[in-house]
Design a protein around this motif. Structure first.
Motif, PDB file in Angstrom:
ATOM      1  N   SER A  98       0.806  -1.230   0.000  1.00 33.51           N
ATOM      2  CA  SER A  98       0.000   0.000   0.000  1.00 33.51           C
ATOM      3  C   SER A  98       0.842   1.285   0.000  1.00 33.51           C
ATOM      4  O   SER A  98       0.409   2.316  -0.508  1.00 33.51           O
ATOM      5  CB  SER A  98      -0.926   0.003   1.222  1.00 33.51           C
ATOM      6  OG  SER A  98      -0.140  -0.088   2.399  1.00 33.51           O
ATOM      7  N   SER A  99       2.064   1.238   0.544  1.00 34.75           N
ATOM      8  CA  SER A  99       2.839   2.481   0.708  1.00 34.75           C
ATOM      9  C   SER A  99       3.136   3.236  -0.584  1.00 34.75           C
ATOM     10  O   SER A  99       2.993   4.463  -0.617  1.00 34.75           O
ATOM     11  CB  SER A  99       4.154   2.195   1.435  1.00 34.75           C
ATOM     12  OG  SER A  99       3.910   1.528   2.623  1.00 34.75           O
ATOM     13  N   ASP A 145       8.273 -10.562  -6.282  1.00 30.50           N
ATOM     14  CA  ASP A 145       7.293 -11.579  -5.888  1.00 30.50           C
ATOM     15  C   ASP A 145       6.007 -11.452  -6.707  1.00 30.50           C
ATOM     16  O   ASP A 145       5.773 -10.444  -7.375  1.00 30.50           O
ATOM     17  CB  ASP A 145       6.989 -11.493  -4.378  1.00 30.50           C
ATOM     18  CG  ASP A 145       6.600 -10.084  -3.915  1.00 30.50           C
ATOM     19  OD1 ASP A 145       6.426  -9.189  -4.755  1.00 30.50           O
ATOM     20  OD2 ASP A 145       6.474  -9.898  -2.702  1.00 30.50           O
ATOM     21  N   TYR A 168       0.200  -8.952  -8.920  1.00 31.87           N
ATOM     22  CA  TYR A 168       1.181  -7.877  -8.750  1.00 31.87           C
ATOM     23  C   TYR A 168       1.570  -7.288 -10.102  1.00 31.87           C
ATOM     24  O   TYR A 168       1.931  -6.123 -10.201  1.00 31.87           O
ATOM     25  CB  TYR A 168       2.417  -8.391  -8.004  1.00 31.87           C
ATOM     26  CG  TYR A 168       2.151  -8.658  -6.534  1.00 31.87           C
ATOM     27  CD1 TYR A 168       0.968  -8.250  -5.923  1.00 31.87           C
ATOM     28  CD2 TYR A 168       3.096  -9.305  -5.744  1.00 31.87           C
ATOM     29  CE1 TYR A 168       0.733  -8.483  -4.577  1.00 31.87           C
ATOM     30  CE2 TYR A 168       2.871  -9.540  -4.388  1.00 31.87           C
ATOM     31  CZ  TYR A 168       1.684  -9.124  -3.815  1.00 31.87           C
ATOM     32  OH  TYR A 168       1.465  -9.347  -2.484  1.00 31.87           O
ATOM     33  N   GLY A 186       9.024  -2.769   1.052  1.00 30.51           N
ATOM     34  CA  GLY A 186       8.126  -2.474   2.170  1.00 30.51           C
ATOM     35  C   GLY A 186       8.441  -3.447   3.289  1.00 30.51           C
ATOM     36  O   GLY A 186       9.284  -4.340   3.142  1.00 30.51           O
ATOM     37  N   HIS A 197       7.863  -9.657   7.136  1.00 26.15           N
ATOM     38  CA  HIS A 197       8.312 -10.160   5.834  1.00 26.15           C
ATOM     39  C   HIS A 197       8.889  -9.040   4.976  1.00 26.15           C
ATOM     40  O   HIS A 197       8.548  -7.871   5.128  1.00 26.15           O
ATOM     41  CB  HIS A 197       7.222 -10.960   5.100  1.00 26.15           C
ATOM     42  CG  HIS A 197       6.091 -10.181   4.511  1.00 26.15           C
ATOM     43  ND1 HIS A 197       4.782 -10.563   4.630  1.00 26.15           N
ATOM     44  CD2 HIS A 197       6.057  -9.052   3.754  1.00 26.15           C
ATOM     45  CE1 HIS A 197       4.009  -9.715   3.993  1.00 26.15           C
ATOM     46  NE2 HIS A 197       4.756  -8.782   3.450  1.00 26.15           N
ATOM     47  N   ALA A 238       9.777  -8.668   0.621  1.00 26.33           N
ATOM     48  CA  ALA A 238       9.239  -9.336  -0.566  1.00 26.33           C
ATOM     49  C   ALA A 238       8.113 -10.234  -0.030  1.00 26.33           C
ATOM     50  O   ALA A 238       7.269  -9.754   0.714  1.00 26.33           O
ATOM     51  CB  ALA A 238      10.305 -10.106  -1.318  1.00 26.33           C
ATOM     52  N   LYS A 266       3.185  -0.369  12.365  1.00 24.21           N
ATOM     53  CA  LYS A 266       4.475  -0.966  11.969  1.00 24.21           C
ATOM     54  C   LYS A 266       5.545  -0.732  13.043  1.00 24.21           C
ATOM     55  O   LYS A 266       6.656  -1.260  12.942  1.00 24.21           O
ATOM     56  CB  LYS A 266       4.965  -0.365  10.651  1.00 24.21           C
ATOM     57  CG  LYS A 266       4.135  -0.728   9.422  1.00 24.21           C
ATOM     58  CD  LYS A 266       4.558  -2.036   8.791  1.00 24.21           C
ATOM     59  CE  LYS A 266       3.559  -2.549   7.768  1.00 24.21           C
ATOM     60  NZ  LYS A 266       3.729  -1.971   6.462  1.00 24.21           N
TER      61      LYS A 266
HETATM   62  C1  GLP Z   1       3.055  -6.943   0.301  1.00 25.58           C
HETATM   63  C2  GLP Z   1       4.322  -7.136  -0.500  1.00 25.58           C
HETATM   64  C3  GLP Z   1       5.533  -6.871   0.359  1.00 25.58           C
HETATM   65  C4  GLP Z   1       5.395  -5.530   1.070  1.00 25.58           C
HETATM   66  C5  GLP Z   1       4.154  -5.550   1.927  1.00 25.58           C
HETATM   67  C6  GLP Z   1       3.928  -4.358   2.843  1.00 25.58           C
HETATM   68  O1  GLP Z   1       2.876  -7.982   1.195  1.00 25.58           O
HETATM   69  N1  GLP Z   1       4.427  -8.478  -1.032  1.00 25.58           N
HETATM   70  O2  GLP Z   1       6.684  -6.901  -0.410  1.00 25.58           O
HETATM   71  O3  GLP Z   1       6.517  -5.321   1.860  1.00 25.58           O
HETATM   72  O4  GLP Z   1       3.069  -5.703   1.045  1.00 25.58           O
HETATM   73  O5  GLP Z   1       3.778  -3.194   2.132  1.00 25.58           O
HETATM   74  P1  GLP Z   1       2.973  -1.952   2.667  1.00 25.58           P
HETATM   75  O6  GLP Z   1       3.341  -1.741   4.088  1.00 25.58           O
HETATM   76  O7  GLP Z   1       3.444  -0.860   1.787  1.00 25.58           O
HETATM   77  O8  GLP Z   1       1.518  -2.234   2.491  1.00 25.58           O
END
Ligand code: GLP
Length: 245
Positions: A37-38, A68, A81, A133, A139, A141, A203
């Motif tokens: 989402s970021s 991924d 993706y 992210g 996790h 990837a 987070k």
């Molecule tokens: C998904 C992706 C990850 C990423 C995660 C969190 O799970 N596969 O690679 O790190 O989202 O991203 P965000 O915190 O931007 O939502």
């Protein structure tokens, strides 16, 4: 590891500046992308598109690669993706010349696809600049926590909380992907520069664990502490518990 704490509104500028420096250093850079989402919430990809349109950034010689992909849905499925990248970045770039590389989660021979993707990475000489992210469970990837982390590209079993269950494009619980195809730790550690963005109070615990706690396979992101070139970009909320560990 460099940790930078920025106002949320400045994240896109900082990330775009780091990307621009990378492309200036090496226009032929292999650029590793991320979903999640970021990039959307903070306008990270939008800023690259804006700079490209303004003539400040060119991807003409660069190559994109994603680490991924969800397993069991086709590449053109609204939740894949590949679709995400196409909609939010690749489809809006004008200087893109090379076909972006993304694992094929719909392959009928997933083992062969893992091997093929490792070959793609090796042929490209691995990633020069990787945007990342941080999953709520630590996790990176789609390397999920567990007893061990594979070095090579593999099929990971998704944690329940990481399954895309709210999607209007998925009709039943059964259709929600349970696995992903993801790079392993080797490709992460071989990326020459890593820029990780994590924001928000939810987070904060994981940020503190991952970047100041012990290095453990139960927090895959903790291995980034061993990497020579990581910039972690946080907002104040995500950085709020760092001193606890
Ligand atoms: C998904 C992706 C990850 C990423 C995660 C969190 O799970 N596969 O690679 O790190 O989202 O991203 P965000 O915190 O931007 O939502």
């Amino acid at each position: 590891m460099k940790i930078e704490v920025l106002p949320a509104g400045e994240i896109k500028t900082r990330v775009a500046d780091l990307l621009s420096e990378q492309i200036k250093r090496n226009p032929k850079s292999v650029l590793g992308m991320t979903t999640g989402s970021s990039p959307i919430k903070y306008g990270i990809y939008q800023e690259w598109i804006r700079r490209e349109q303004a003539g400040e950034l060119s991807f003409h010689e660069a190559r994109f690669i994603n680490p991924d992909e969800l397993v069991g849905i086709s590449a053109d499925h609204p939740e894949s993706y590949r679709t995400y990248m196409q909609e939010h970045l690749f489809g809006q770039l004008q200087t893109l010349r090379y076909e972006p590389q993304i694992p094929d989660g719909s392959s009928i021979d997933l083992m062969a696809e893992c091997l093929r993707f490792d070959q793609v990475l090796a042929d490209l000489g691995y990633v020069d600049w990787q945007l990342m992210g941080l999953g709520l469970n630590g996790h990176i990837a789609f390397i999920e926590p567990g007893d061990h982390i594979p070095a090579k590209t593999y099929i990971s079993q998704l944690f329940e909380e990481n399954r895309v269950s709210q999607s209007p494009h998925i009709n039943s619980e059964e259709e929600v992907p349970k696995q992903s195809i993801t790079i392993g730790l080797e490709a992460v550690m071989k990326a020459r520069n890593i820029v990780l963005v994590a924001t928000g109070e939810n987070k904060a615990d994981m940020v503190a664990k991952a970047f100041t706690g012990p290095i453990t396979t139960s927090v895959p992101a903790s291995f980034l502490q061993l990497h020579a070139n990581v910039t972690v970009i946080l907002d104040a909320a995500a950085a709020s518990k760092i001193s606890l560990y």
